[in-house]
Design an enzyme around this catalytic site. Structure first.
Site, PDB file in Angstrom:
ATOM      1  N   THR A   1      11.129  -2.603  -4.185  1.00 62.81           N
ATOM      2  CA  THR A   1      12.221  -3.415  -4.750  1.00 62.81           C
ATOM      3  C   THR A   1      13.496  -2.568  -4.750  1.00 62.81           C
ATOM      4  OG1 THR A   1      11.462  -2.649  -6.941  1.00 62.81           O
ATOM      5  CG2 THR A   1      10.753  -4.843  -6.251  1.00 62.81           C
TER       6      THR A   1
ATOM      7  N   CYS B   1      13.041   5.916  -7.936  1.00 67.10           N
ATOM      8  CA  CYS B   1      13.114   5.023  -9.109  1.00 67.10           C
ATOM      9  C   CYS B   1      14.361   5.165  -9.983  1.00 67.10           C
ATOM     10  CB  CYS B   1      11.886   5.225  -9.978  1.00 67.10           C
ATOM     11  SG  CYS B   1      10.371   4.742  -9.164  1.00 67.10           S
TER      12      CYS B   1
ATOM     13  N   GLU C   1       4.277   0.079 -13.710  1.00 72.31           N
ATOM     14  CA  GLU C   1       3.571   1.353 -13.495  1.00 72.31           C
ATOM     15  C   GLU C   1       4.453   2.515 -13.933  1.00 72.31           C
ATOM     16  OE1 GLU C   1       0.343   1.952 -12.740  1.00 72.31           O
ATOM     17  OE2 GLU C   1       1.159   3.852 -13.415  1.00 72.31           O
TER      18      GLU C   1
ATOM     19  N   LEU D   1      12.325  -0.588 -17.134  1.00 71.27           N
ATOM     20  CA  LEU D   1      13.691  -0.162 -16.804  1.00 71.27           C
ATOM     21  C   LEU D   1      14.222   0.778 -17.880  1.00 71.27           C
ATOM     22  CD1 LEU D   1      15.346  -3.494 -15.564  1.00 71.27           C
ATOM     23  CD2 LEU D   1      14.429  -1.626 -14.183  1.00 71.27           C
TER      24      LEU D   1
ATOM     25  N   ALA E   1      12.491   2.721 -19.932  1.00 69.98           N
ATOM     26  CA  ALA E   1      11.810   4.024 -19.917  1.00 69.98           C
ATOM     27  C   ALA E   1      12.432   4.925 -18.852  1.00 69.98           C
ATOM     28  CB  ALA E   1      10.317   3.837 -19.643  1.00 69.98           C
ATOM     29  N   ASN E   2      12.649   4.383 -17.658  1.00 68.89           N
ATOM     30  CA  ASN E   2      13.238   5.213 -16.608  1.00 68.89           C
ATOM     31  C   ASN E   2      14.672   5.607 -16.952  1.00 68.89           C
ATOM     32  OD1 ASN E   2      11.073   5.578 -14.988  1.00 68.89           O
ATOM     33  ND2 ASN E   2      11.618   4.067 -13.448  1.00 68.89           N
TER      34      ASN E   2
ATOM     35  N   VAL F   1       2.774   3.503  -5.064  1.00 72.86           N
ATOM     36  CA  VAL F   1       2.190   2.950  -6.286  1.00 72.86           C
ATOM     37  C   VAL F   1       0.898   2.185  -5.974  1.00 72.86           C
ATOM     38  CG1 VAL F   1       2.534   1.214  -8.104  1.00 72.86           C
ATOM     39  CG2 VAL F   1       4.295   2.885  -7.619  1.00 72.86           C
TER      40      VAL F   1
ATOM     41  N   ALA G   1       0.843  -1.204   0.000  1.00 78.01           N
ATOM     42  CA  ALA G   1       0.000   0.000   0.000  1.00 78.01           C
ATOM     43  C   ALA G   1       0.872   1.246   0.000  1.00 78.01           C
ATOM     44  CB  ALA G   1      -0.919  -0.015   1.227  1.00 78.01           C
ATOM     45  N   GLY G   2       1.825   1.314  -0.929  1.00 78.48           N
ATOM     46  CA  GLY G   2       2.755   2.442  -0.962  1.00 78.48           C
ATOM     47  C   GLY G   2       2.367   3.489  -1.986  1.00 78.48           C
TER      48      GLY G   2
HETATM   49  P1  NAD Z   1       6.691   1.885  -1.130  1.00 78.78           P
HETATM   50  O1  NAD Z   1       7.883   1.606  -0.311  1.00 78.78           O
HETATM   51  O2  NAD Z   1       6.003   3.202  -1.033  1.00 78.78           O
HETATM   52  O3  NAD Z   1       5.563   0.788  -0.832  1.00 78.78           O
HETATM   53  C1  NAD Z   1       5.806  -0.581  -0.758  1.00 78.78           C
HETATM   54  C2  NAD Z   1       4.909  -1.165   0.314  1.00 78.78           C
HETATM   55  O4  NAD Z   1       5.033  -2.578   0.280  1.00 78.78           O
HETATM   56  C3  NAD Z   1       5.270  -0.737   1.739  1.00 78.78           C
HETATM   57  O5  NAD Z   1       4.148  -0.132   2.353  1.00 78.78           O
HETATM   58  C4  NAD Z   1       5.673  -2.047   2.450  1.00 78.78           C
HETATM   59  O6  NAD Z   1       5.270  -2.089   3.803  1.00 78.78           O
HETATM   60  C5  NAD Z   1       4.910  -3.066   1.625  1.00 78.78           C
HETATM   61  N1  NAD Z   1       5.455  -4.425   1.687  1.00 78.78           N
HETATM   62  C6  NAD Z   1       6.736  -4.837   1.568  1.00 78.78           C
HETATM   63  N2  NAD Z   1       6.821  -6.176   1.641  1.00 78.78           N
HETATM   64  C7  NAD Z   1       5.559  -6.626   1.822  1.00 78.78           C
HETATM   65  C8  NAD Z   1       4.987  -7.927   1.962  1.00 78.78           C
HETATM   66  N3  NAD Z   1       5.744  -9.024   1.885  1.00 78.78           N
HETATM   67  N4  NAD Z   1       3.655  -8.012   2.155  1.00 78.78           N
HETATM   68  C9  NAD Z   1       2.884  -6.912   2.208  1.00 78.78           C
HETATM   69  N5  NAD Z   1       3.363  -5.653   2.073  1.00 78.78           N
HETATM   70  C10 NAD Z   1       4.679  -5.518   1.870  1.00 78.78           C
HETATM   71  O7  NAD Z   1       7.113   1.603  -2.646  1.00 78.78           O
HETATM   72  P2  NAD Z   1       6.494   2.263  -3.963  1.00 78.78           P
HETATM   73  O8  NAD Z   1       7.095   3.592  -4.204  1.00 78.78           O
HETATM   74  O9  NAD Z   1       5.025   2.115  -3.940  1.00 78.78           O
HETATM   75  O10 NAD Z   1       7.101   1.311  -5.069  1.00 78.78           O
HETATM   76  C11 NAD Z   1       6.634   0.003  -5.237  1.00 78.78           C
HETATM   77  C12 NAD Z   1       7.192  -0.543  -6.537  1.00 78.78           C
HETATM   78  O11 NAD Z   1       6.710   0.243  -7.637  1.00 78.78           O
HETATM   79  C13 NAD Z   1       8.711  -0.498  -6.628  1.00 78.78           C
HETATM   80  O12 NAD Z   1       9.148  -1.627  -7.323  1.00 78.78           O
HETATM   81  C14 NAD Z   1       8.974   0.748  -7.453  1.00 78.78           C
HETATM   82  O13 NAD Z   1      10.176   0.660  -8.174  1.00 78.78           O
HETATM   83  C15 NAD Z   1       7.798   0.755  -8.401  1.00 78.78           C
HETATM   84  N6  NAD Z   1       7.415   2.082  -8.900  1.00 78.78           N
HETATM   85  C16 NAD Z   1       7.426   3.162  -8.062  1.00 78.78           C
HETATM   86  C17 NAD Z   1       7.010   4.394  -8.541  1.00 78.78           C
HETATM   87  C18 NAD Z   1       7.005   5.614  -7.658  1.00 78.78           C
HETATM   88  O14 NAD Z   1       6.834   6.719  -8.176  1.00 78.78           O
HETATM   89  N7  NAD Z   1       7.168   5.491  -6.357  1.00 78.78           N
HETATM   90  C19 NAD Z   1       6.568   4.518  -9.865  1.00 78.78           C
HETATM   91  C20 NAD Z   1       6.560   3.386 -10.673  1.00 78.78           C
HETATM   92  C21 NAD Z   1       6.986   2.172 -10.179  1.00 78.78           C
HETATM   93  C1  UDX Z   2       9.770   8.602 -12.379  1.00 75.71           C
HETATM   94  C2  UDX Z   2       9.221   8.411 -13.787  1.00 75.71           C
HETATM   95  O1  UDX Z   2       8.969   9.680 -14.392  1.00 75.71           O
HETATM   96  C3  UDX Z   2       7.942   7.608 -13.760  1.00 75.71           C
HETATM   97  O2  UDX Z   2       7.469   7.366 -15.076  1.00 75.71           O
HETATM   98  C4  UDX Z   2       8.232   6.295 -13.057  1.00 75.71           C
HETATM   99  O3  UDX Z   2       7.053   5.538 -13.013  1.00 75.71           O
HETATM  100  C5  UDX Z   2       8.791   6.541 -11.668  1.00 75.71           C
HETATM  101  O4  UDX Z   2       9.960   7.353 -11.751  1.00 75.71           O
HETATM  102  P1  UDX Z   2       9.194  10.210 -10.345  1.00 75.71           P
HETATM  103  O5  UDX Z   2      10.528   9.783  -9.854  1.00 75.71           O
HETATM  104  O6  UDX Z   2       8.032  10.110  -9.439  1.00 75.71           O
HETATM  105  O7  UDX Z   2       8.821   9.375 -11.656  1.00 75.71           O
HETATM  106  O8  UDX Z   2       9.262  11.739 -10.837  1.00 75.71           O
HETATM  107  P2  UDX Z   2       9.859  12.465 -12.146  1.00 75.71           P
HETATM  108  O9  UDX Z   2       8.902  13.494 -12.556  1.00 75.71           O
HETATM  109  O10 UDX Z   2      10.276  11.503 -13.182  1.00 75.71           O
HETATM  110  O11 UDX Z   2      11.134  13.208 -11.574  1.00 75.71           O
HETATM  111  C6  UDX Z   2      12.287  12.493 -11.136  1.00 75.71           C
HETATM  112  C7  UDX Z   2      13.382  13.467 -10.767  1.00 75.71           C
HETATM  113  O12 UDX Z   2      13.883  14.131 -11.928  1.00 75.71           O
HETATM  114  C8  UDX Z   2      12.936  14.582  -9.819  1.00 75.71           C
HETATM  115  O13 UDX Z   2      13.925  14.815  -8.864  1.00 75.71           O
HETATM  116  C9  UDX Z   2      12.760  15.775 -10.731  1.00 75.71           C
HETATM  117  O14 UDX Z   2      12.892  17.005 -10.072  1.00 75.71           O
HETATM  118  C10 UDX Z   2      13.894  15.540 -11.709  1.00 75.71           C
HETATM  119  N1  UDX Z   2      13.679  16.200 -13.012  1.00 75.71           N
HETATM  120  C11 UDX Z   2      12.618  15.881 -13.782  1.00 75.71           C
HETATM  121  C12 UDX Z   2      14.609  17.137 -13.458  1.00 75.71           C
HETATM  122  O15 UDX Z   2      15.597  17.426 -12.783  1.00 75.71           O
HETATM  123  N2  UDX Z   2      14.408  17.724 -14.680  1.00 75.71           N
HETATM  124  C13 UDX Z   2      13.350  17.433 -15.489  1.00 75.71           C
HETATM  125  O16 UDX Z   2      13.254  17.997 -16.587  1.00 75.71           O
HETATM  126  C14 UDX Z   2      12.422  16.479 -15.019  1.00 75.71           C
END
Ligand code: NAD
Ligand code: UDX
Length: 482
Positions: A88, A273, A157, A218, A220-221, A12, A9-10
């Site tokens: 992760t 990320c 995502e 991977l 795309a990021n 994402v 429940a993070g």
């Molecule tokens: P987060 O740390 O905010 O949330 C993860 C949650 O998973 C935590 O609340 C943790 O308690 C829970 N968790 C861990 N192990 C568990 C288990 N075994 N059972 C139940 N709950 C468990 O992480 P996030 O930012 O939501 O990222 C999650 C994934 O999505 C990562 O792989 C990340 O790379 C990817 N992602 C993140 C973003 C972003 O912007 N944060 C965007 C795209 C993809």
């Molecule tokens: C990123 C990806 O954009 C998203 O698609 C993926 O799912 C998760 O990782 P996020 O990290 O939440 O998203 O934010 P993002 O808007 O990508 O910014 C990442 C970092 O780059 C920030 O620190 C932002 O300030 C910086 N940034 C972004 C710059 O310095 N310059 C830019 O032009 C854009």
């Protein structure tokens, strides 16, 4: 009624599931997590994450077809589709430390699914994982499955924090990878496609094989981060030559093949990320015998580290080569605006750099809690480039030298310099004359996000450094920055 359960429940899992519940009233969505405080917060008035528009979506669905629970096994057991959205992070010890993704949380979730399932399920990789993870997950699930059929899909995502709800409601694309070569795989892909088709136009739902979906995330990021490192590398050259990085980025971005988005020079990219996913990509390349490709992507992070240290060096050298005992007002600590998230924020490295030169910091951020700022600066940081070593600022130094306040004017009062480290909108409209009047002189502004009107501030009397902009005559006379 289709039952969805999401593990994690993070940042994402929470927003993604809230939007699915909002857009699909006929689907029941339960988000589960091992963290009791997180679930309690999701069920309260103050959600555990700050994200524009999230409160409204959650309030519309919570208690109707959207639920948050710590009863993992109960909800996983009865779900038709289980999303896994656990963290992760980069491994900090053992094989691949500093680069490989730590799949401990993922593996434990997969084992739990296998243990408690009594009916067939679609298991969806929502977390960002190394390419080929689905193969390992399939093995865990089928090994323990007691004859139950599991179909593993990759559905990475692409949301960005701060704009998560708009990204989810109107995504550029939804990517679904599965076993296209089998009837069971095709059926699972179609089932997940039907969920997204409630609101995403058909042509934006892309279906691929599992490995393409995993690798696309991977890639795309890595591409996005590469754009920032590219423009940041040019920002250093702009400062050396008198070019203006905003003008250069605008001219370059007008080429439709390049495009204008994501070309804002900054103090460096942060967030949970980019660095993690590029390191993961680097590791996968190394494991596949592709050191040249690995080194190419590593450079994107090296430029990011260079940009952060260049900023600190510029600040210190501009202030007569020392900030010892000088008060620096820090505006912004989150890794970007409109989020309270501080994971890998460049502010951590900048603050540590200034503290190592004995500065006194007064920090203001509109969303980040005080305790989080103190914790981030004091927690030893793993050095990805030298696995095994950590960068550490002693806790008592942090306590004595860092103060967190709740107002930009308080943060900058009596300061020798200001650093803008996050591009919060409110920093654009501050009364800089008032701020200048209350600062020590000469008053410096180091804008790490190109937020302020440089000419206006210089007119007020500030000595202004703004990333990639022609240098203030005062700064030109200072020692060169490496
Ligand atoms: P987060 O740390 O905010 O949330 C993860 C949650 O998973 C935590 O609340 C943790 O308690 C829970 N968790 C861990 N192990 C568990 C288990 N075994 N059972 C139940 N709950 C468990 O992480 P996030 O930012 O939501 O990222 C999650 C994934 O999505 C990562 O792989 C990340 O790379 C990817 N992602 C993140 C973003 C972003 O912007 N944060 C965007 C795209 C993809
Ligand atoms: C990123 C990806 O954009 C998203 O698609 C993926 O799912 C998760 O990782 P996020 O990290 O939440 O998203 O934010 P993002 O808007 O990508 O910014 C990442 C970092 O780059 C920030 O620190 C932002 O300030 C910086 N940034 C972004 C710059 O310095 N310059 C830019 O032009 C854009």
């Amino acid at each position: 009624m289709v039952k969805i359960c999401c593990i994690g429940a993070g940042y994402v899992g929470g927003p993604t599931m809230a939007v699915i519940a909002y857009k699909c009233p006929s689907v029941e969505v339960v988000v589960v997590d091992i963290s009791v405080p997180r679930i309690t917060a999701w069920n309260s008035e103050k959600l555990p994450i700050y994200e524009p528009g999230l409160d409204e979506v959650v309030k519309k669905c919570r208690g109707k077809n959207l639920f948050f629970s710590n009863e993992l096994e109960k909800h996983v057991a009865v779900a038709d589709i289980v999303f896994v959205s656990v963290n992760t992070p980069t491994k900090t010890s053992g094989l691949g430390a500093g680069k490989a993704a730590d799949l401990t949380y993922w593996e434990s979730a997969a084992r739990m699914i296998a243990d408690v399932s009594k009916s067939s399920k679609i298991v969806v990789e929502k977390s960002t994982v190394p390419v080929k993870t689905a193969e390992a997950i399939e093995k865990i699930l089928t090994h323990n499955s007691k004859g139950i059929e599991f179909q593993v899909l990759s559905n990475p995502e692409f949301l960005a924090e701060g704009t998560a709800i708009t990204n989810l409601v109107d995504p550029d694309r939804v990517l679904i990878g599965g076993r296209e070569e089998t009837p069971g795989g095709l059926k699972a892909i179609q089932t997940l496609k039907d969920i997204y088709a409630h609101w995403v136009p058909h042509e934006r739902i892309i279906c691929t094989n599992l490995w393409s979906a995993e690798l696309s995330k991977l890639a795309a990021n890595a591409f996005l981060a590469q754009r920032i490192s590219s423009v940041n590398s040019i920002s250093a050259l702009c400062e050396a030559t008198g070019a203006d990085v905003t003008q250069v980025a605008s001219a370059v971005g007008k080429d439709l093949r390049i495009g204008s988005k994501f070309l804002n020079a900054s103090v460096g990219f942060g967030g949970s990320c980019f660095q993690k996913d590029i390191l993961n990509l680097v590791y996968i390349c190394e494991c596949n015998g592709l050191p040249e490709v690995a080194n190419y992507w590593k450079q994107v992070i090296k430029i990011n580290d260079y940009q952060k240290s260049r900023f600190v060096n510029r600040l210190v050298s501009s202030m007569f080569n020392t900030v010892s005992g000088k008060k620096i007002g820090i505006l912004g600590f989150s890794f970007k605006k409109d989020t309270g998230d501080t994971r890998e924020t460049p502010a951590i490295d900048v603050c540590r750099g200034l503290l190592s030169d004995k500065a006194q910091l007064v920090i203001y951020d509109p969303q980040v809690p005080d305790a989080q700022i103190m914790k981030d600066i004091s927690t030893p940081k793993f050095d990805w480039d030298q696995p095994g070593s950590t960068i550490h600022i002693a806790e008592d130094v942090v306590k004595q030298s860092v103060k967190v306040v709740h107002d930009a004017y308080e943060a900058t009062k009596d300061a020798h310099a200001i650093c803008i480290l996050t591009e919060w909108d409110e920093f654009r409209t501050l009364d800089y004359q008032k701020i200048y009047n209350n600062m020590q002189k000469p008053a410096y502004m180091f804008d790490g996000r190109n937020v302020v009107d440089v000419a206006k501030l210089r007119q007020i009397g500030f000595i202004v450094y703004s990333i990639g902009k022609p240098l203030d005559p005062w700064l030109k006379d200072m020692p060169a920055v490496a």
